[in-house]
Design an enzyme around this catalytic site. Structure first.
Site, PDB file in Angstrom:
ATOM      1  N   PRO A  22      -4.924  -5.367   2.116  1.00  0.00           N
ATOM      2  CA  PRO A  22      -3.650  -4.682   1.890  1.00  0.00           C
ATOM      3  C   PRO A  22      -3.823  -3.190   2.125  1.00  0.00           C
ATOM      4  CG  PRO A  22      -4.689  -5.235  -0.205  1.00  0.00           C
ATOM      5  CD  PRO A  22      -5.520  -5.878   0.853  1.00  0.00           C
ATOM      6  N   GLN A  32       0.267  -8.340  -3.777  1.00  0.00           N
ATOM      7  CA  GLN A  32      -0.621  -7.515  -4.586  1.00  0.00           C
ATOM      8  C   GLN A  32       0.199  -6.654  -5.546  1.00  0.00           C
ATOM      9  OE1 GLN A  32      -2.892  -3.827  -3.402  1.00  0.00           O
ATOM     10  NE2 GLN A  32      -4.631  -5.231  -3.607  1.00  0.00           N
ATOM     11  N   CYS A  69      -7.518   1.048  -5.975  1.00  0.00           N
ATOM     12  CA  CYS A  69      -6.873   2.123  -5.219  1.00  0.00           C
ATOM     13  C   CYS A  69      -7.326   3.479  -5.748  1.00  0.00           C
ATOM     14  CB  CYS A  69      -5.356   2.016  -5.306  1.00  0.00           C
ATOM     15  SG  CYS A  69      -4.506   3.351  -4.419  1.00  0.00           S
ATOM     16  N   LYS A  76      -8.789  -7.144  -6.455  1.00  0.00           N
ATOM     17  CA  LYS A  76      -9.425  -6.295  -5.441  1.00  0.00           C
ATOM     18  C   LYS A  76      -9.889  -5.021  -6.122  1.00  0.00           C
ATOM     19  CE  LYS A  76      -9.040  -4.436  -0.779  1.00  0.00           C
ATOM     20  NZ  LYS A  76      -9.561  -3.079  -1.013  1.00  0.00           N
ATOM     21  N   ASN A 135     -15.528  -6.200   1.473  1.00  0.00           N
ATOM     22  CA  ASN A 135     -14.579  -5.324   2.162  1.00  0.00           C
ATOM     23  C   ASN A 135     -15.200  -3.942   2.326  1.00  0.00           C
ATOM     24  OD1 ASN A 135     -11.727  -3.441   1.204  1.00  0.00           O
ATOM     25  ND2 ASN A 135     -11.950  -4.399   3.187  1.00  0.00           N
ATOM     26  N   GLY A 136     -14.757  -3.232   3.370  1.00  0.00           N
ATOM     27  CA  GLY A 136     -15.250  -1.886   3.627  1.00  0.00           C
ATOM     28  C   GLY A 136     -16.094  -1.834   4.886  1.00  0.00           C
ATOM     29  N   ASP A 137     -15.562  -1.236   5.944  1.00  0.00           N
ATOM     30  CA  ASP A 137     -16.263  -1.106   7.232  1.00  0.00           C
ATOM     31  C   ASP A 137     -16.559  -2.447   7.892  1.00  0.00           C
ATOM     32  OD1 ASP A 137     -16.255   1.561   6.587  1.00  0.00           O
ATOM     33  OD2 ASP A 137     -18.382   1.675   6.088  1.00  0.00           O
ATOM     34  N   ARG A 154      -9.213  -1.447   8.352  1.00  0.00           N
ATOM     35  CA  ARG A 154      -8.974  -0.508   9.453  1.00  0.00           C
ATOM     36  C   ARG A 154      -9.291  -1.098  10.829  1.00  0.00           C
ATOM     37  NH1 ARG A 154     -11.970   4.680   7.022  1.00  0.00           N
ATOM     38  NH2 ARG A 154     -13.217   3.013   6.066  1.00  0.00           N
TER      39      ARG A 154
END
Length: 308
Positions: A17, A71, A98, A137, A198-200, A217
């Site tokens: 998200p 979410q 977040c 998340k 998650n992340g990169d 991304r």
């Protein structure tokens, strides 16, 4: 690659998200390219409780989003319990990561990592209010170098969470530096529920011990990442505009074109000219004409540089 969230089998990567990006049109686009699960932009439980009309738009899901996932963000368990009676999606995800100041200052999002007990109370309130699977998340922790992942995970798992997705950065980092998966590996090795990394993440290939991957991304530049390929950016852009028009007006669709074309055409010859034209556009038909011109120019350039 597949894993279960409650009774639902998720076959494929998960679209992360992202506020301002993962609207209903982009989610439908990503599912068409192989995303196994998509998650809406953050929806405020306070907005739901008070009948904010904007939340209805955020919670819309496309026909191909099966299962669907909304979410929610907030910090009061009672608000989450009341919101659960309004949500119509198949799965409810809770944002506990977040890092944006306007979210954190209210005790929401990443601020919940400072209060694992409240994080668990939120999941427990949702479980008592609905039979939908509840997912979370989050991140490694709030302050850099002070991991709270295990504490938060233990709390939400004990409360009944069905899966947890973890971004390999601290909230204080936002999106700076590189993602660190070491703490997520430790969690995944002992967790009794699916742990999604998650992340990169730039590929749908899952590396053990993670149950699945969540892509953010990388999907903005290439939604076909979910099928393991690379789609033609002109094809993606036109399809995206078509889907956006199905759900939104010209003004919104053109604004989304300005936002996404930066990613779709990054580094492409003529990409800046195209973006400049789109930035001046006010109607979708102008965007489509700019795409036609850019595609013809790109084809001419290829023929010139690669003669038969």
């Amino acid at each position: 690659m597949s894993f279960n969230i409650g009774k639902f089998t998720i076959a494929g990567g998960v679209l992360a998200p992202m506020a301002g990006y993962t609207d209903i049109a982009f989610r439908e686009l990503c599912v068409s390219y192989g995303a196994g699960l998509t998650v809406t932009e953050m929806v405020s439980v306070r907005g739901l409780v008070h009948g904010n009309a904007a939340t209805d738009i955020l919670m819309r899901t496309a026909a191909n989003e099966r299962p669907s996932c909304v979410q929610l963000f907030g910090s009061a368990p009672d608000d989450f319990a009341r919101a659960a009676t309004v949500v119509k999606s198949d799965i409810i995800d809770v944002n506990m990561g977040c890092p944006m100041p306007k979210i954190v200052k209210n005790g929401d999002g990443g601020a919940l990592m400072r209060s694992p007990e409240n994080a668990g109370a939120i999941v427990r309130a949702l479980k008592n209010a609905t039979d939908k699977p509840i997912t979370v998340k989050t991140r490694l922790g709030y302050e850099i170098g002070a991991p709270r992942l295990v504490e938060l995970a233990d709390s939400v798992i004990d409360a009944g969470a069905a899966a947890i997705a973890v971004h390999g950065r601290y909230a204080e980092q936002r999106y700076a530096g590189n993602a660190d998966y070491s703490e997520i590996v430790k969690l995944a090795e002992k967790s009794k529920i699916p742990v999604i990394v998650n992340g990169d993440i730039k590929s749908v290939e899952t590396v053990q011990p993670f149950a699945g991957v969540m892509i953010g991304r990388a999907a903005l530049a290439n939604p076909a990442v979910f099928s393991g390929g690379t789609a033609d950016p002109f094809e993606v852009a036109r399809r995206h505009m078509e889907l956006s028009q199905k759900y939104f007006d010209d003004r919104y669709t053109v604004n989304q074109a300005r936002k996404f074309f930066v990613h779709y055409f990054k580094g492409m010859c003529g990409g800046k000219t195209l973006r400049d034209e789109v930035n001046r556009a006010t109607r979708v038909e102008e965007v489509l004409r700019a795409l036609d011109r850019a595609q013809k120019a790109a084809l001419t350039d290829r023929k010139t540089n690669n003669p038969m």
